[in-house]
Design a protein around this motif. Sequence first.
Motif, mmCIF file in Angstrom:
data_model
loop_
_atom_site.group_PDB
_atom_site.id
_atom_site.type_symbol
_atom_site.label_atom_id
_atom_site.label_comp_id
_atom_site.label_asym_id
_atom_site.label_seq_id
_atom_site.Cartn_x
_atom_site.Cartn_y
_atom_site.Cartn_z
ATOM 1 N N ASN A 76 0.813 -1.260 0.041
ATOM 2 C CA ASN A 76 0.114 -0.022 -0.099
ATOM 3 C C ASN A 76 0.813 1.215 -0.047
ATOM 4 O OD1 ASN A 76 -2.729 -1.131 0.630
ATOM 5 N ND2 ASN A 76 -1.471 -2.117 1.768
ATOM 6 N N LYS A 77 1.783 1.172 -0.943
ATOM 7 C CA LYS A 77 2.754 2.418 -0.868
ATOM 8 C C LYS A 77 1.974 3.825 -1.179
ATOM 9 C CE LYS A 77 6.929 0.134 -2.278
ATOM 10 N NZ LYS A 77 7.728 0.821 -1.415
ATOM 11 N N ASP A 78 0.917 3.784 -1.941
ATOM 12 C CA ASP A 78 0.104 4.981 -2.313
ATOM 13 C C ASP A 78 -0.450 5.432 -0.813
ATOM 14 O OD1 ASP A 78 -1.671 2.700 -2.222
ATOM 15 O OD2 ASP A 78 -2.991 3.440 -3.818
ATOM 16 N N VAL A 79 -1.170 4.585 -0.115
ATOM 17 C CA VAL A 79 -1.579 4.726 1.254
ATOM 18 C C VAL A 79 -0.339 5.360 2.127
ATOM 19 C CG1 VAL A 79 -2.757 4.133 3.290
ATOM 20 C CG2 VAL A 79 -3.429 3.091 0.994
ATOM 21 N N GLY A 80 0.836 4.837 2.243
ATOM 22 C CA GLY A 80 1.946 5.178 2.937
ATOM 23 C C GLY A 80 2.274 6.558 2.425
ATOM 24 N N GLU A 81 2.069 6.961 1.234
ATOM 25 C CA GLU A 81 2.653 8.449 0.711
ATOM 26 C C GLU A 81 1.491 9.488 1.399
ATOM 27 O OE1 GLU A 81 3.014 10.995 -3.222
ATOM 28 O OE2 GLU A 81 3.496 8.820 -3.223
ATOM 29 N N PHE A 82 0.276 9.227 1.238
ATOM 30 C CA PHE A 82 -1.014 9.942 1.900
ATOM 31 C C PHE A 82 -0.703 9.966 3.285
ATOM 32 C CE2 PHE A 82 -4.960 8.938 4.164
ATOM 33 C CZ PHE A 82 -5.399 10.323 3.912
ATOM 34 N N VAL A 83 -0.260 8.777 4.190
ATOM 35 C CA VAL A 83 -0.225 8.889 5.442
ATOM 36 C C VAL A 83 1.009 9.836 5.808
ATOM 37 C CG1 VAL A 83 0.601 7.486 7.552
ATOM 38 C CG2 VAL A 83 -1.279 6.809 5.980
ATOM 39 N N SER A 84 2.168 9.685 5.205
ATOM 40 C CA SER A 84 3.211 10.153 5.389
ATOM 41 C C SER A 84 3.188 11.917 5.279
ATOM 42 C CB SER A 84 4.521 10.088 4.630
ATOM 43 O OG SER A 84 5.667 10.953 4.633
ATOM 44 N N LYS A 85 2.680 12.433 4.230
ATOM 45 C CA LYS A 85 2.205 13.717 3.867
ATOM 46 C C LYS A 85 1.224 14.597 5.149
ATOM 47 C CE LYS A 85 3.447 13.676 -0.852
ATOM 48 N NZ LYS A 85 2.619 13.893 -2.442
ATOM 49 N N ASP A 88 2.862 14.995 8.572
ATOM 50 C CA ASP A 88 3.726 16.017 8.544
ATOM 51 C C ASP A 88 2.781 17.314 8.594
ATOM 52 O OD1 ASP A 88 5.938 14.858 7.773
ATOM 53 O OD2 ASP A 88 5.906 15.334 5.757
ATOM 54 N N PHE A 89 1.432 17.145 8.000
ATOM 55 C CA PHE A 89 0.656 18.265 8.269
ATOM 56 C C PHE A 89 0.242 18.438 9.846
ATOM 57 C CE2 PHE A 89 -3.907 19.511 9.130
ATOM 58 C CZ PHE A 89 -3.812 20.620 8.763
ATOM 59 N N TYR A 90 0.201 17.321 10.411
ATOM 60 C CA TYR A 90 -0.351 17.264 11.714
ATOM 61 C C TYR A 90 0.803 17.717 12.646
ATOM 62 C CZ TYR A 90 -5.119 16.019 10.937
ATOM 63 O OH TYR A 90 -6.322 15.942 10.229
ATOM 64 N N ASN A 91 2.039 17.223 12.356
ATOM 65 C CA ASN A 91 3.302 17.744 13.180
ATOM 66 C C ASN A 91 3.211 19.191 13.199
ATOM 67 O OD1 ASN A 91 3.999 15.139 13.906
ATOM 68 N ND2 ASN A 91 5.574 14.694 12.260
ATOM 69 N N ASP A 92 3.265 19.667 12.030
ATOM 70 C CA ASP A 92 3.181 21.062 11.861
ATOM 71 C C ASP A 92 2.047 21.867 12.504
ATOM 72 O OD1 ASP A 92 5.601 20.731 10.241
ATOM 73 O OD2 ASP A 92 4.361 20.971 8.288
ATOM 74 N N THR A 93 0.911 21.532 12.540
ATOM 75 C CA THR A 93 -0.037 22.106 12.889
ATOM 76 C C THR A 93 -0.637 21.946 14.493
ATOM 77 O OG1 THR A 93 -1.894 20.566 12.170
ATOM 78 C CG2 THR A 93 -1.087 22.550 10.760
#
Length: 184
Positions: A76-85, A88-93
């Motif tokens: 599920n690499k596409d899900v992994g990419e979505f999860v990673s991005k 990052d949003f939640y880490n930042d906000t």
Amino acid sequence: MTFKRTMWTLGIIAFLVLAVFVYLVVSDVMTKEDVASESSQTEEAASDSGQTKEAEAGEVSTEKIEETQATVGEANKDVGEFVSKTHDFYNDTTGYGAIASLNWNDQRKKAETILSQIETLKPNVTSNSLKSDLEEIGSYASTVLENKDKETVRNLHRMFHDLDIALNSYSGTDKVWGITETLD
């Protein structure tokens, strides 16, 4: 005579400083020994009951994470990419106390994006646990659209955090919240 008195005073001060230093060093060593002893006793009790330190609540063994990355993450690499991005949003906000002053417009926009991406990604997911986690994320995202609930945002962040570890070898921290089925 004042020279002798000054020297005696300095000697007494030096002795007191040395005594305090020795006390602090000894008490620190004893505290570390107590903690090590308690930790050892806890590990022994856990092994006696058939548990390992890595398998305690909220913790996931390295083997489990690596197995999940090799199977669910690889498929599920596409899900992994979505999860990673999204992580990052939640880490930042929300990270480092930012959750106390959330920008609800940004949170709602991200919730809408999450719902849209889940609908696109979910049909291709073969892992039942990952599907269940995506559904739970969708539920949290829907709640964010309806309510200004910081706890829901915190849970979204934790879901993405754990899934980032499970799918992408995220190494920003080794803390696992134990909130996903994928790492259960």
